[in-house]
Design an enzyme around this catalytic site. Sequence first.
Site, mmCIF file in Angstrom:
data_model
loop_
_atom_site.group_PDB
_atom_site.id
_atom_site.type_symbol
_atom_site.label_atom_id
_atom_site.label_comp_id
_atom_site.label_asym_id
_atom_site.label_seq_id
_atom_site.Cartn_x
_atom_site.Cartn_y
_atom_site.Cartn_z
ATOM 1 N N CYS A 1 0.806 -1.227 0.000
ATOM 2 C CA CYS A 1 0.000 0.000 0.000
ATOM 3 C C CYS A 1 0.836 1.272 0.000
ATOM 4 O O CYS A 1 0.329 2.347 -0.327
ATOM 5 C CB CYS A 1 -0.950 0.013 1.197
ATOM 6 S SG CYS A 1 -2.234 -1.241 1.106
ATOM 7 N N HIS B 1 -8.952 4.043 -2.269
ATOM 8 C CA HIS B 1 -7.544 3.677 -2.066
ATOM 9 C C HIS B 1 -7.083 2.767 -3.207
ATOM 10 O O HIS B 1 -7.085 1.545 -3.075
ATOM 11 C CB HIS B 1 -7.432 2.975 -0.709
ATOM 12 C CG HIS B 1 -6.095 2.434 -0.354
ATOM 13 N ND1 HIS B 1 -4.907 2.854 -0.922
ATOM 14 C CD2 HIS B 1 -5.753 1.468 0.555
ATOM 15 C CE1 HIS B 1 -3.893 2.180 -0.375
ATOM 16 N NE2 HIS B 1 -4.396 1.327 0.506
ATOM 17 N N CYS C 1 -0.078 2.993 6.391
ATOM 18 C CA CYS C 1 0.143 1.632 6.872
ATOM 19 C C CYS C 1 0.340 0.719 5.666
ATOM 20 O O CYS C 1 -0.082 1.044 4.548
ATOM 21 C CB CYS C 1 -1.035 1.158 7.723
ATOM 22 S SG CYS C 1 -2.628 1.143 6.870
#
Length: 382
Positions: free
Chosen positions: A89, A338, A368
């Site tokens: 991510c 996202h 994160c």
Amino acid sequence: MRDAVIVDAVRTPFGKRGGEFRDTHPQDLAAAPLSALEARLGFSPDTVEDVVYGCVTPVDEQGLNVARLAPMVAGWGDGVPGVQLNRMCGSGQQAVNVAAATVVAGQHDVLVAGGVEHMTRVPMGSDGSSVTDTYFEHFEELTTQGEGAERIAEAYDLTREAVDAYAVESQRRYGEAREAGHYDDQLVPVETTLDGEDVVVREDGHPRPGTDEETLGSLPLAFREEGEGVLHAGNSSGIVDGASALVVASEEAATAHGWEPKARVVETAVVGVDPVTMLTGPIPATEEVLARADMTVDDVDRFEVNEAFASVVLAWLAETGADHARTNVGGGAIAHGHPLGATGAALVTKLVHDLERTGERVGLCTMCIGFGQGIATIVERV
């Protein structure tokens, strides 16, 4: 030591899963912000020495090194190289950090950094779903990100009401920011086709600014049985398709090309954390990057903390003492979504435009990362 500056930064609209970009090839989506930057800055493609792109699922249509293919698809010829990287991510933010580091080191003068993720056409997890048995010689358990986020909620005594309230606020902030035009300078339209028709996508497809706590309270839990958890689709990041890119350059190159930079990259950091809870990385990453920059949270005017799950940001706020009023001011991934490999670059893009618009000075972005990592970047308006 040289400074790395961000000259311009853009992102595509984020299309909801199965929505606006369902007929758009990921390579075309990846090329869109490159074409926009070229048009905005008026540079010749051979000015760009390398393209660094994050992509979390670099298989199938996102394979074959999308960072090399994107400039070719954008019409930049065969002279612009590209490298695709994957820090899960944090990939898009890592691309920005890598580009800045190579400029600071004197290896390059002008790069494009960003990322892409087409979560409709290349679903999350398509690149692998298992670990070796040897993993369990060192770690007792393999959890999902959703379960990790639930354990964070438990550790910080976060109720469903608390995480839902955070999600409602994210949607509200996004709606107000979009209505006020705060996304106008960073969002670039994408010409594509949808169901055989030519269309221009101009707006994010995922946000629901009218969301309220009553609506969220009726949604089923996503990762645990009812009564045993707090997280669901409405207080977690949206699954979307999108791309983002920034021009990162040396100050000398910016001056030579007549560019007026928006910000400079002050400091970066990455950390590793427990892979079971997995998503606490933004806490030590923030501490690390502030220490490296000799700053405190009080020195930062704006924070972007990726809203992978509401519990992640609420835990970060509790541990760092940062002001929620200065965090994700224009909403976050719970609202706009996202797109894994693109998000980090998009959040840095949001920061530099907000600093320029408000006249504020310092911004910090942190995310994160799966399997227990965290990443952070500090930028300063110039």
